[in-house]
Design an enzyme around this catalytic site. Sequence first.
Site, short mmCIF file in Angstrom:
data_model
loop_
_atom_site.label_atom_id
_atom_site.label_comp_id
_atom_site.label_asym_id
_atom_site.label_seq_id
_atom_site.Cartn_x
_atom_site.Cartn_y
_atom_site.Cartn_z
N HIS A 294 0.78 -0.04 -4.06
CA HIS A 294 -0.43 -0.31 -3.28
C HIS A 294 -1.70 -0.83 -4.04
CE1 HIS A 294 1.51 0.36 0.61
NE2 HIS A 294 1.80 1.71 -0.17
N CYS B 273 -3.63 -6.82 -1.74
CA CYS B 273 -2.30 -6.46 -1.13
C CYS B 273 -1.96 -7.50 -0.09
CB CYS B 273 -2.42 -5.01 -0.27
SG CYS B 273 -0.85 -4.71 0.40
#
Length: 110
Positions: free
Chosen positions: A22, A34
């Site tokens: 992430h 992201c």
Amino acid sequence: MIRITITRTESGTIQSFTMSGHADFANHGEDIVCAGVSAVSFGTVNAIEVLTGVVPDVKQGEGGFLECVFPENLSDANEEKVQLLLEAMVVSLQGIEKEYGKHIKITFKK
């Protein structure tokens, strides 16, 4: 950090890519790094399937894991289209990496 590995054949064509992790740039739902990486990667896979009929082997998992392996022995025309779309994906991801390098890392391997 999002880690992306692009695997090339000896001749230099892209055989597969994997990504995991992430970005941790912002809170969930507000993370533009992201979102950008997801849009570029999934958009590329979708474009390949729709525009060429080539369906890669796709695996998804926890922690943002995505793996796409492209079939071998494609026709020359399909190979050229698939590679052009994949190279465009790499250019886009490198642009994100250049701007947000603390949150995304691209590695190439053969």
